[in-house]
Design an enzyme around this catalytic site. Structure first.
Site, PDB file in Angstrom:
ATOM      1  N   ASP A 176      16.614  25.197  38.740  1.00  0.00           N
ATOM      2  CA  ASP A 176      16.827  26.155  37.640  1.00  0.00           C
ATOM      3  C   ASP A 176      16.738  25.485  36.267  1.00  0.00           C
ATOM      4  O   ASP A 176      17.080  26.081  35.254  1.00  0.00           O
ATOM      5  CB  ASP A 176      18.176  26.875  37.804  1.00  0.00           C
TER       6      ASP A 176
ATOM      7  N   GLU B 205      24.024  24.228  33.508  1.00  0.00           N
ATOM      8  CA  GLU B 205      23.226  25.318  34.058  1.00  0.00           C
ATOM      9  C   GLU B 205      22.577  26.098  32.914  1.00  0.00           C
ATOM     10  O   GLU B 205      22.978  25.959  31.745  1.00  0.00           O
ATOM     11  CB  GLU B 205      24.124  26.237  34.892  1.00  0.00           C
TER      12      GLU B 205
ATOM     13  N   HIS C 125      18.433  22.761  35.317  1.00  0.00           N
ATOM     14  CA  HIS C 125      19.642  22.087  34.824  1.00  0.00           C
ATOM     15  C   HIS C 125      19.469  20.574  34.758  1.00  0.00           C
ATOM     16  O   HIS C 125      18.692  19.990  35.518  1.00  0.00           O
ATOM     17  CB  HIS C 125      20.892  22.483  35.625  1.00  0.00           C
TER      18      HIS C 125
HETATM   19  C1  F6R Z   1      23.225  14.986  39.640  1.00  0.00           C
HETATM   20  C2  F6R Z   1      22.874  15.998  38.697  1.00  0.00           C
HETATM   21  C3  F6R Z   1      21.873  17.078  38.970  1.00  0.00           C
HETATM   22  C4  F6R Z   1      20.719  16.653  39.888  1.00  0.00           C
HETATM   23  C5  F6R Z   1      19.826  17.840  40.170  1.00  0.00           C
HETATM   24  C6  F6R Z   1      18.684  17.488  41.096  1.00  0.00           C
HETATM   25  O1  F6R Z   1      24.196  14.115  39.085  1.00  0.00           O
HETATM   26  O2  F6R Z   1      23.432  15.994  37.662  1.00  0.00           O
HETATM   27  O3  F6R Z   1      21.358  17.525  37.754  1.00  0.00           O
HETATM   28  O4  F6R Z   1      20.004  15.630  39.273  1.00  0.00           O
HETATM   29  O5  F6R Z   1      20.583  18.873  40.741  1.00  0.00           O
HETATM   30  O6  F6R Z   1      19.192  17.189  42.356  1.00  0.00           O
HETATM   31  P1  F6R Z   1      18.269  16.523  43.471  1.00  0.00           P
HETATM   32  O7  F6R Z   1      17.907  15.183  42.970  1.00  0.00           O
HETATM   33  O8  F6R Z   1      19.155  16.415  44.693  1.00  0.00           O
HETATM   34  O9  F6R Z   1      17.105  17.418  43.655  1.00  0.00           O
END
Ligand code: F6R
Length: 262
Positions: free
Chosen positions: A137, A144, A139
């Site tokens: 999304d 978010e 973030h």
């Molecule tokens: C983790 C964080 C999140 C992840 C994001 C992607 O500390 O802050 O922003 O970087 O959700 O997650 P993955 O890498 O599991 O796809």
């Protein structure tokens, strides 16, 4: 706009990113690094651990700050970001545990936890290099869509999409995924002197297109990186597949329009 580098695979991205950290630490043994959890940076931490070992780099005085933590999840739960950072970063790389910080998600002190974390980051001299993943999304950290671009470390409610995305870390059980988190704000992240955002796979392609080539908007928190003077986005071809200006970006492998050895 952020610099965009399109790599052949995750291993190549890991080598590139790990080298940024290793070079920083060799130049500045008291470096302050920003750490992310999730699956995206795992190979970077593995590559950094290998490089630190191979080159016998002294990492004992490096300080680290994780981006976020779940609220109300016991610190010793295997999926708390305290545990994840400890197991995937601190121990394998050989950082000094007391110098690697995660925000405090303990309910008893949650009201002050954001300010406490901000003060800790500030008193360390600020983050030299921050690594980021991106949510489907858009973030960054757990900021978010709709998060203020000036936000600081605070409590946020996770979206249903993020909880679903993260259920894979909790035996696929959505009910076990906490509802709230404490996260560095977008303003906090932008204070880092250098930012590396990594993304792999087609499921990140829409978020990357919005972040890199869309307008700067709190509805795609990662688009805030367009305001940063030293941000690099490292992508595999699948994550880069929806970018319009593909011919202008840097490729690390042959037969591509913007090929460069990096
Ligand atoms: C983790 C964080 C999140 C992840 C994001 C992607 O500390 O802050 O922003 O970087 O959700 O997650 P993955 O890498 O599991 O796809």
């Amino acid at each position: 706009m952020a610099e965009v580098i399109i790599v052949k695979d995750q291993a190549q991205a890991a080598t590139l990113a790990a080298n940024v950290f290793a070079t920083l630490i060799k130049r500045k043994p008291t470096a302050v690094i920003g750490l992310a959890t999730g699956s995206t940076p795992l190979k970077v931490y593995e590559a950094l651990a290998a490089q630190v070992k191979a080159e016998q780099i002294d990492v004992s005085n490096v300080r680290g700050f994780a981006l976020d933590e779940y609220v109300g999840l016991d610190k010793n739960h295997p999926e708390s970001y305290y545990s994840v950072i400890n197991n995937n970063v601190t121990v394998p790389v050989g950082f000094t545990p007391g110098l690697i910080n995660t925000p405090n998600g303990d309910l008893a002190t949650i009201e002050q936890a954001g300010e406490v974390y901000e003060t800790l980051i500030r008193s360390s001299g600020g983050i030299d290099v921050q690594i980021l993943g991106i949510g489907t999304d858009g973030h960054i950290g757990f900021n978010e869509p709709g998060s203020s671009l000036a936000s600081r470390t605070r409590i946020k409610t996770l979206t249903q999409q993020t909880r679903q995305d993260n259920a894979r870390f909790f035996d696929g059980d959505l009910n076990q995924v906490p509802m709230h988190c404490i996260t560095q704000g977008i303003g906090t992240i932008l204070d880092a002197r250098q930012i590396l955002l990594l993304a792999f796979g087609e499921n990140k392609a829409d978020a990357i297109a919005a972040a890199v080539e869309g307008g700067v908007s709190s509805f795609c928190p990662a688009s805030a990186l367009q305001l940063h003077p030293h941000a690099t986005v490292i992508l595999d071809e699948a994550a880069a597949s929806k970018l319009k200006l593909k011919d202008y970006y840097t490729y690390t492998f042959d037969n591509k329009p913007g090929w460069q050895s990096v």
